[in-house]
Design a protein around this motif. Structure first.
Motif, PDB file in Angstrom:
ATOM      1  N   ILE A   2       1.074  -0.967   0.294  1.00 56.22           N
ATOM      2  CA  ILE A   2       0.372   0.481   0.344  1.00 56.22           C
ATOM      3  C   ILE A   2       0.635   1.020  -0.011  1.00 56.22           C
ATOM      4  O   ILE A   2       1.864   1.421   0.200  1.00 56.22           O
ATOM      5  N   ASP A   3       0.520   2.802  -0.266  1.00 62.96           N
ATOM      6  CA  ASP A   3       0.910   3.441   0.104  1.00 62.96           C
ATOM      7  C   ASP A   3       0.113   4.764   0.223  1.00 62.96           C
ATOM      8  O   ASP A   3      -0.918   4.836  -0.511  1.00 62.96           O
ATOM      9  N   PHE A   4       0.273   5.400   0.946  1.00 63.12           N
ATOM     10  CA  PHE A   4      -0.124   6.528   1.777  1.00 63.12           C
ATOM     11  C   PHE A   4      -0.511   7.785   0.952  1.00 63.12           C
ATOM     12  O   PHE A   4      -1.314   8.696   1.016  1.00 63.12           O
ATOM     13  N   ASN A   5       0.760   7.778  -0.609  1.00 60.39           N
ATOM     14  CA  ASN A   5       0.518   9.134  -1.330  1.00 60.39           C
ATOM     15  C   ASN A   5       0.817   9.759  -0.139  1.00 60.39           C
ATOM     16  O   ASN A   5       0.267  11.450  -1.089  1.00 60.39           O
ATOM     17  N   LEU A   6       1.921  10.215   0.463  1.00 53.80           N
ATOM     18  CA  LEU A   6       2.311  11.244   1.474  1.00 53.80           C
ATOM     19  C   LEU A   6       3.190  12.479   0.117  1.00 53.80           C
ATOM     20  O   LEU A   6       3.713  12.170  -0.450  1.00 53.80           O
ATOM     21  N   SER A   7       3.187  13.740   0.947  1.00 50.53           N
ATOM     22  CA  SER A   7       4.101  14.508   0.150  1.00 50.53           C
ATOM     23  C   SER A   7       4.963  15.231   0.556  1.00 50.53           C
ATOM     24  O   SER A   7       5.358  13.884   1.384  1.00 50.53           O
ATOM     25  N   GLU A   8       6.009  15.417   0.248  1.00 48.55           N
ATOM     26  CA  GLU A   8       6.994  15.796   0.404  1.00 48.55           C
ATOM     27  C   GLU A   8       6.901  16.786   1.925  1.00 48.55           C
ATOM     28  O   GLU A   8       7.900  16.487   2.491  1.00 48.55           O
ATOM     29  N   SER A  48       2.399   3.321  22.558  1.00 48.90           N
ATOM     30  CA  SER A  48       1.241   3.336  21.679  1.00 48.90           C
ATOM     31  C   SER A  48       1.222   5.123  20.847  1.00 48.90           C
ATOM     32  O   SER A  48       0.766   5.581  20.522  1.00 48.90           O
ATOM     33  N   SER A  49       1.632   5.893  22.445  1.00 46.35           N
ATOM     34  CA  SER A  49       1.257   7.317  22.421  1.00 46.35           C
ATOM     35  C   SER A  49       2.326   8.057  21.387  1.00 46.35           C
ATOM     36  O   SER A  49       1.993   8.522  20.104  1.00 46.35           O
ATOM     37  N   SER A  50       3.671   7.189  21.013  1.00 45.96           N
ATOM     38  CA  SER A  50       4.113   7.779  19.719  1.00 45.96           C
ATOM     39  C   SER A  50       3.833   6.959  17.964  1.00 45.96           C
ATOM     40  O   SER A  50       3.699   8.321  17.542  1.00 45.96           O
ATOM     41  N   ILE A  51       3.127   6.130  18.263  1.00 44.13           N
ATOM     42  CA  ILE A  51       2.436   5.664  16.822  1.00 44.13           C
ATOM     43  C   ILE A  51       0.622   6.338  16.489  1.00 44.13           C
ATOM     44  O   ILE A  51       0.810   6.873  15.492  1.00 44.13           O
ATOM     45  N   LEU A  52       0.331   7.122  18.068  1.00 46.41           N
ATOM     46  CA  LEU A  52      -0.751   8.265  17.618  1.00 46.41           C
ATOM     47  C   LEU A  52      -0.663   8.970  17.004  1.00 46.41           C
ATOM     48  O   LEU A  52      -0.534  10.034  16.172  1.00 46.41           O
ATOM     49  N   ARG A  53       1.202   9.947  17.412  1.00 44.53           N
ATOM     50  CA  ARG A  53       1.820  11.445  17.862  1.00 44.53           C
ATOM     51  C   ARG A  53       1.838  10.678  15.788  1.00 44.53           C
ATOM     52  O   ARG A  53       1.463  11.681  14.664  1.00 44.53           O
ATOM     53  N   PHE A  54       2.653   9.422  15.190  1.00 48.54           N
ATOM     54  CA  PHE A  54       2.971   9.735  13.639  1.00 48.54           C
ATOM     55  C   PHE A  54       1.846   8.681  13.211  1.00 48.54           C
ATOM     56  O   PHE A  54       1.715  10.010  12.164  1.00 48.54           O
ATOM     57  N   CYS A  55       0.939   8.751  13.401  1.00 52.68           N
ATOM     58  CA  CYS A  55      -0.550   9.016  12.885  1.00 52.68           C
ATOM     59  C   CYS A  55      -0.560  10.031  12.521  1.00 52.68           C
ATOM     60  O   CYS A  55      -2.135  10.409  11.037  1.00 52.68           O
ATOM     61  N   LYS A  56      -1.195  11.138  13.485  1.00 54.11           N
ATOM     62  CA  LYS A  56      -1.382  12.493  13.270  1.00 54.11           C
ATOM     63  C   LYS A  56      -0.743  13.260  12.272  1.00 54.11           C
ATOM     64  O   LYS A  56      -0.724  13.648  11.506  1.00 54.11           O
ATOM     65  N   LYS A  57       0.916  12.759  12.412  1.00 54.97           N
ATOM     66  CA  LYS A  57       1.554  13.542  11.695  1.00 54.97           C
ATOM     67  C   LYS A  57       1.212  12.767  10.213  1.00 54.97           C
ATOM     68  O   LYS A  57       1.323  13.309   8.941  1.00 54.97           O
ATOM     69  N   ILE A  58       0.860  11.907   9.586  1.00 54.38           N
ATOM     70  CA  ILE A  58       0.739  11.917   8.240  1.00 54.38           C
ATOM     71  C   ILE A  58      -0.480  11.580   8.135  1.00 54.38           C
ATOM     72  O   ILE A  58      -1.170  11.075   6.518  1.00 54.38           O
ATOM     73  N   GLY A  59      -1.846  12.145   8.721  1.00 56.69           N
ATOM     74  CA  GLY A  59      -2.631  12.594   8.440  1.00 56.69           C
ATOM     75  C   GLY A  59      -3.746  11.823   8.845  1.00 56.69           C
ATOM     76  O   GLY A  59      -4.817  12.308   8.530  1.00 56.69           O
ATOM     77  N   PHE A  60      -4.087  10.854   9.260  1.00 58.11           N
ATOM     78  CA  PHE A  60      -5.110  10.362  10.460  1.00 58.11           C
ATOM     79  C   PHE A  60      -5.374  10.241  11.668  1.00 58.11           C
ATOM     80  O   PHE A  60      -4.610  11.000  12.568  1.00 58.11           O
ATOM     81  N   SER A  61      -6.289   9.993  11.917  1.00 55.39           N
ATOM     82  CA  SER A  61      -6.855  10.907  13.772  1.00 55.39           C
ATOM     83  C   SER A  61      -6.496   9.551  14.142  1.00 55.39           C
ATOM     84  O   SER A  61      -6.526   9.992  15.675  1.00 55.39           O
ATOM     85  N   GLY A  62      -5.946   8.713  14.322  1.00 55.80           N
ATOM     86  CA  GLY A  62      -5.320   7.691  15.559  1.00 55.80           C
ATOM     87  C   GLY A  62      -5.080   6.085  14.194  1.00 55.80           C
ATOM     88  O   GLY A  62      -4.978   6.035  13.949  1.00 55.80           O
ATOM     89  N   PHE A  63      -4.637   5.189  15.141  1.00 56.04           N
ATOM     90  CA  PHE A  63      -4.430   4.086  14.844  1.00 56.04           C
ATOM     91  C   PHE A  63      -5.370   3.634  14.086  1.00 56.04           C
ATOM     92  O   PHE A  63      -5.539   2.815  12.641  1.00 56.04           O
ATOM     93  N   SER A  64      -6.735   3.152  14.902  1.00 61.39           N
ATOM     94  CA  SER A  64      -8.045   2.700  13.643  1.00 61.39           C
ATOM     95  C   SER A  64      -8.231   3.330  12.023  1.00 61.39           C
ATOM     96  O   SER A  64      -8.349   2.334  11.617  1.00 61.39           O
ATOM     97  N   GLU A  65      -8.589   4.481  12.322  1.00 59.01           N
ATOM     98  CA  GLU A  65      -8.304   5.423  11.060  1.00 59.01           C
ATOM     99  C   GLU A  65      -7.014   5.290  10.461  1.00 59.01           C
ATOM    100  O   GLU A  65      -7.200   4.216   8.602  1.00 59.01           O
TER     101      GLU A  65
END
Length: 256
Positions: A2-8, A48-65
């Motif tokens: 998969i690819d999240f198509n993240l911007s530069e 888990s807190s670092s994972i949640l911060r990472f999810c938000k940085k790449i555009g998701f509200s959390g791990f579930s999204e």
């Protein structure tokens, strides 16, 4: 994959641990889509807190999204498999690698390396024996076309280790690795640095022993591939970053 198509911009905002996390997700998306955040946390050894911060940085509200996005992309890919052409997928992956590589390339290292190429210092290219030798042949020929004639090849670790102790202290060595995991190449770079020589590495974005042993590093983004133990990672992005160097070098020569 998969690819999240993240911007530069988003890729540039990720630290090294987050880049490693992104890579892990890309390579293990099917398994991750069925895991809880705690299971994922245990697998990657990240809180888990670092994972949640990472999810938000790449555009998701959390791990579930993030998991929902993975499942959606996987299902969409399966349902449109007949419509999608291999060429389109290959092009998409190449563009992702190029965008990722640009985000890891710092202007400071690039301009420092250009200054080294523009010097009269002897330059040695280490040939690890394999597909990467083709990249080194290309680099050597292009440098010769630019008028840099004091470029030399080294084909064996024994010869390289001998040279480290007899060449001039301002000698430059370039080491290239498609995987960054070559123990032999990393050890040679470490030995060269210990002799006070200037070392440049071209290696993957992930932390690796080769880059740790060199003063100047160019990083690229690609997915290592192998089949029954045979490594066949594409060198396309390595050619790409080398062409960036060569074009900037030619520009500098043209301004003289």
């Amino acid at each position: 994959m998969i690819d999240f198509n993240l911007s530069e911009r988003v890729l540039s905002s990720l630290n090294q641990k987050e880049l490693d996390l992104l890579k892990f997700i890309y390579l293990n998306s099917t398994a991750i889509s069925c895991q809880t955040i705690q299971q994922f946390s245990n697998n990657v050894h990240v809180s888990s807190s670092s994972i949640l911060r990472f999810c938000k940085k790449i555009g998701f509200s959390g791990f579930s999204e993030l998991k929902y996005n993975i499942r959606t992309k996987s299902n969409s890919s399966s349902s449109h498999k007949e419509k999608a052409t291999s060429l389109e997928n290959i092009t998409k992956n190449i563009l992702t690698d190029i965008e990722g590589s640009l985000s890891f390339t710092t202007s400071d290292d690039i301009h420092s390396i250009i200054s080294l190429l523009d010097s009269n210092r002897d330059l040695y290219l280490y040939y690890p024996s394999g597909i990467t030798d083709t990249v080194l042949d290309y680099l050597e020929r292009q440098l010769l076309l630019c008028g840099r004639h004091n470029v030399f090849q080294v084909h064996s670790p024994k010869t390289a280790n001998h040279l480290f102790s007899i060449v001039k202290k301002d000698t430059i060595f370039i080491f290239i690795s498609a995987s960054g995991t070559s123990i032999k190449t990393a050890q040679l770079a470490k030995n060269a640095s210990s002799h006070g020589l200037t070392c440049i590495s071209i290696s993957p974005f992930s932390q690796n022993n080769l880059s740790n042993s060199c003063q100047y590093n160019i990083r690229f983004f690609t997915s290592p591939k192998e089949n029954n133990g045979a490594e066949y990672t594409s060198r396309f992005v390595i050619f790409f970053v080398i062409d960036i160097l060569l074009n900037l070098y030619r520009e500098k020569l043209g301004r003289k």
